[in-house]
Enzyme design. Structure first.
Site, mmCIF file in Angstrom:
data_model
loop_
_atom_site.group_PDB
_atom_site.id
_atom_site.type_symbol
_atom_site.label_atom_id
_atom_site.label_comp_id
_atom_site.label_asym_id
_atom_site.label_seq_id
_atom_site.Cartn_x
_atom_site.Cartn_y
_atom_site.Cartn_z
ATOM 1 C CB THR A 15 -0.967 0.038 1.207
ATOM 2 O OG1 THR A 15 -1.738 1.256 1.112
ATOM 3 C CG2 THR A 15 -0.242 0.010 2.546
ATOM 4 C CE LYS A 66 -12.147 0.158 -2.262
ATOM 5 N NZ LYS A 66 -11.961 0.574 -3.654
ATOM 6 N N GLY A 129 -17.833 -4.225 -11.086
ATOM 7 C CA GLY A 129 -17.530 -4.558 -9.696
ATOM 8 C C GLY A 129 -17.544 -3.307 -8.834
ATOM 9 C CE LYS A 156 -20.668 -8.196 -10.417
ATOM 10 N NZ LYS A 156 -19.451 -8.987 -10.073
ATOM 11 C CD GLN A 246 -8.238 6.982 -2.814
ATOM 12 O OE1 GLN A 246 -9.060 7.195 -1.917
ATOM 13 N NE2 GLN A 246 -7.029 6.526 -2.585
HETATM 14 P P1 NDP Z 1 -14.136 -6.383 -8.114
HETATM 15 O O1 NDP Z 1 -13.622 -7.717 -7.706
HETATM 16 O O2 NDP Z 1 -15.196 -5.729 -7.314
HETATM 17 O O3 NDP Z 1 -14.711 -6.506 -9.611
HETATM 18 C C1 NDP Z 1 -13.956 -7.135 -10.596
HETATM 19 C C2 NDP Z 1 -14.560 -6.855 -11.959
HETATM 20 O O4 NDP Z 1 -13.658 -7.350 -12.956
HETATM 21 C C3 NDP Z 1 -15.892 -7.565 -12.202
HETATM 22 O O5 NDP Z 1 -16.684 -6.749 -13.023
HETATM 23 C C4 NDP Z 1 -15.450 -8.842 -12.955
HETATM 24 O O6 NDP Z 1 -16.454 -9.376 -13.770
HETATM 25 C C5 NDP Z 1 -14.344 -8.268 -13.800
HETATM 26 N N1 NDP Z 1 -13.351 -9.244 -14.265
HETATM 27 C C6 NDP Z 1 -12.417 -9.907 -13.535
HETATM 28 N N2 NDP Z 1 -11.628 -10.655 -14.319
HETATM 29 C C7 NDP Z 1 -12.072 -10.495 -15.594
HETATM 30 C C8 NDP Z 1 -11.670 -11.004 -16.854
HETATM 31 N N3 NDP Z 1 -10.643 -11.844 -16.972
HETATM 32 N N4 NDP Z 1 -12.343 -10.589 -17.939
HETATM 33 C C9 NDP Z 1 -13.387 -9.730 -17.839
HETATM 34 N N5 NDP Z 1 -13.824 -9.217 -16.673
HETATM 35 C C10 NDP Z 1 -13.170 -9.594 -15.561
HETATM 36 O O7 NDP Z 1 -12.846 -5.462 -8.254
HETATM 37 P P2 NDP Z 1 -12.779 -3.874 -8.080
HETATM 38 O O8 NDP Z 1 -13.917 -3.296 -8.824
HETATM 39 O O9 NDP Z 1 -12.596 -3.529 -6.667
HETATM 40 O O10 NDP Z 1 -11.388 -3.520 -8.814
HETATM 41 C C11 NDP Z 1 -11.299 -3.447 -10.221
HETATM 42 C C12 NDP Z 1 -9.958 -2.859 -10.621
HETATM 43 O O11 NDP Z 1 -9.881 -1.507 -10.204
HETATM 44 C C13 NDP Z 1 -8.745 -3.559 -10.020
HETATM 45 O O12 NDP Z 1 -7.723 -3.616 -10.995
HETATM 46 C C14 NDP Z 1 -8.331 -2.640 -8.890
HETATM 47 O O13 NDP Z 1 -6.957 -2.730 -8.579
HETATM 48 C C15 NDP Z 1 -8.648 -1.296 -9.524
HETATM 49 N N6 NDP Z 1 -8.866 -0.202 -8.560
HETATM 50 C C16 NDP Z 1 -8.069 0.906 -8.661
HETATM 51 C C17 NDP Z 1 -8.230 1.970 -7.815
HETATM 52 C C18 NDP Z 1 -7.350 3.154 -7.962
HETATM 53 O O14 NDP Z 1 -7.366 4.020 -7.064
HETATM 54 N N7 NDP Z 1 -6.589 3.274 -9.040
HETATM 55 C C19 NDP Z 1 -9.269 1.956 -6.759
HETATM 56 C C20 NDP Z 1 -10.090 0.758 -6.768
HETATM 57 C C21 NDP Z 1 -9.872 -0.276 -7.632
HETATM 58 P P3 NDP Z 1 -17.568 -10.372 -13.143
HETATM 59 O O15 NDP Z 1 -18.556 -9.483 -12.450
HETATM 60 O O16 NDP Z 1 -18.124 -11.070 -14.306
HETATM 61 O O17 NDP Z 1 -16.842 -11.278 -12.196
#
Ligand code: NDP
Length: 273
Positions: A15, A66, A129, A156, A246
């Site tokens: 982090t 979260k 997500g 979703k 953020q």
């Molecule tokens: P979640 O676990 O809540 O959601 C994951 C999402 O990714 C879902 O929509 C899932 O689809 C999709 N997914 C995962 N693998 C695949 C794949 N191989 N192909 C297609 N879709 C896929 O994760 P978060 O929303 O918390 O995080 C998402 C990204 O955002 C991460 O990379 C995280 O590091 C980044 N992030 C960055 C931040 C920043 O400050 N820069 C802050 C928060 C997050 P399904 O619903 O079908 O499973």
């Protein structure tokens, strides 16, 4: 004694939040300490309680807590309410107040640091997500011509459209519905890059895009950004600016003073090579 803040998550090995907030505090001459607390999977509520008893004033919350942070809060700001998740908490008179600055950070980075307007643009967001839920409202408030949300689990994406439809024009669907690339800005809000995977897209989605934005950060050129580069997208960005923006928004919410973000983004940016 300095005011105390923390980031909660698991894992938290890499982090950057204590470094970012420490620098923000120095820059704005605020007396505060900021620590990382890696709560056990079932132990977030107890850790948060202990932190409050210790005199904690507020916290950032990252994966996987979260949604639980949101549930524990007695007061919820609109962005957290709509996202159903919180990445920032403030403790006031025994109450926990929940906010969500993820989308605010994303939009600030796109508009201010990358100098790319969202107003009138066609935006494609991959993923539905937690991060996508946090991003939807701030993106819509920025006035895009349209927001298309595509997700592997199609239900979703539709649920997100329903939740946010009163704030703007949203199209939702699965990857099979993704036609020709009629998008100005393509945002990867999936977690695919964390495993070195590419969401099921082709170069076609980038046909008209001027910006490809990867939410994951610190990973250099992810498969998504490599595809965008091959498709000659002008501007590539990862989520480091979103992370810093953020953090700055949370800092301002807690302390009433907004730090400058540019120097911090420069310090922690990993080149996209
Ligand atoms: P979640 O676990 O809540 O959601 C994951 C999402 O990714 C879902 O929509 C899932 O689809 C999709 N997914 C995962 N693998 C695949 C794949 N191989 N192909 C297609 N879709 C896929 O994760 P978060 O929303 O918390 O995080 C998402 C990204 O955002 C991460 O990379 C995280 O590091 C980044 N992030 C960055 C931040 C920043 O400050 N820069 C802050 C928060 C997050 P399904 O619903 O079908 O499973």
């Amino acid at each position: 004694m300095n005011d105390l803040y923390a980031v909660f998550g698991n894992p938290l090995g890499h982090t950057k939040s204590p470094f970012i907030h420490g620098e923000f505090a120095r820059q704005t001459a605020q007396n505060l300490d900021y620590i990382a607390i890696e709560a056990s999977p079932g132990g977030f509520a107890a850790s948060l309680d202990a932190f409050k008893i210790l005199g904690g004033k507020g916290a950032n919350v990252t994966a996987p807590f979260k949604v639980e942070a949101f549930a524990l809060a007695g007061d919820r700001c609109q962005r957290a309410e709509l996202a159903g998740a919180s990445n920032a908490l403030k403790f006031e008179d025994g109450r926990i107040i929940a906010e969500n600055f993820d989308g605010v950070g994303l939009v600030a980075d796109i508009r201010e640091n990358l100098c790319t307007p969202l107003r009138g643009r066609r935006v494609l967001m991959l993923g539905a997500g937690g991060a996508a839920r946090g991003a939807a409202l701030p993106i819509l408030e920025a006035g895009p011509a349209s927001l298309t949300i595509i997700n592997r689990t199609v239900a979703k994406a539709h649920a997100l459209r329903e939740r946010f439809s009163s704030f703007g024009d949203i199209v939702s669907g699965g990857y099979a519905d993704l036609g020709a690339g009629d998008f100005d800005i393509v945002i990867n809000a999936t977690s695919a890059s964390l495993r070195g995977e590419l969401p099921p897209i082709t170069e076609r989605v980038f046909a008209r895009a001027g910006l490809a934005y990867e939410l994951a950060y610190g990973k250099g050129l992810t498969p998504f950004l490599k595809l965008a580069k091959r498709s000659s997208v002008d501007r590539l960005a990862d989520g480091v600016g979103m992370l810093v923006e953020q953090a700055a928004a949370a800092f301002a919410w807690w302390r009433g003073i907004r730090p400058a973000t540019g120097p911090m983004i420069e310090k922690i940016t990993v080149p996209l090579i």
